[in-house]
Design a protein around this motif. Structure first.
Motif: not given
Length: 155
Positions: A34-37, A60-71
């Motif tokens: 999530a967070g590809l925005a 101003r441009g801003s970007f959310p944090n990337l949140v990656l989930t894995q096993g």
């Protein structure tokens, strides 16, 4: 409506396989991202005498944090990267990318690549452990960064 038979059919890519690659770390497959925005802020300017609308200007441009989930697996590189700040007191930002993989001409290849600059892990979450459950142990990493762009990929 009947489409002509000569019209090419373009199907969207499936979001089922993607890889995180960070400078200096082994590439890792994740099950969720999530967070590809991106977002551009807007400032309103009210002009005297113009009562029909307010001017809207980009600020101003801003970007959310990337949140990656894995096993959870055997690699501890992301945990080690996170711990660098806790041990040294300094952030070690790294460039990286999230690549969406798909089958192209029979081989798995990147079809979309989002590149981020100067990222660092701001949160790591280990798996919830429950001896009465046979679920996959899932962990996540949250990466703050200084910008995200979609790189050109030849498909």
């Amino acid at each position: 409506m009947i489409l002509p038979t000569s019209a090419p059919t373009t199907l969207p890519y499936l979001g089922a396989h993607f890889v995180l690659a960070v400078d200096g770390l082994t590439s890792v497959s994740f099950s969720k991202c999530a967070g590809l925005a991106g977002d551009v802020g807007v400032e309103e300017y009210v002009e005297g005498g113009e009562n029909r609308f307010a001017h809207r200007l980009p600020v101003r441009g801003s970007f959310p944090n990337l949140v990656l989930t894995q096993g959870a697996g055997p690699s501890t590189e992301l945990w080690d990267w996170f711990a660098e700040y806790l041990v040294t007191g300094r952030v070690a930002p790294r460039d990286g990318q999230v690549s969406l993989m798909s089958t192209v001409e029979g081989a798995l290849a990147p079809v979309r690549v989002w590149v981020f600059r100067r990222g660092w892990p701001v949160k790591l979450t280990g798996p919830d452990l429950d001896a009465q459950s046979a679920a996959v142990a899932v962990e996540s990493v949250e990466i703050a960064h200084h910008g995200l762009h979609l790189a050109a990929v030849s498909v």
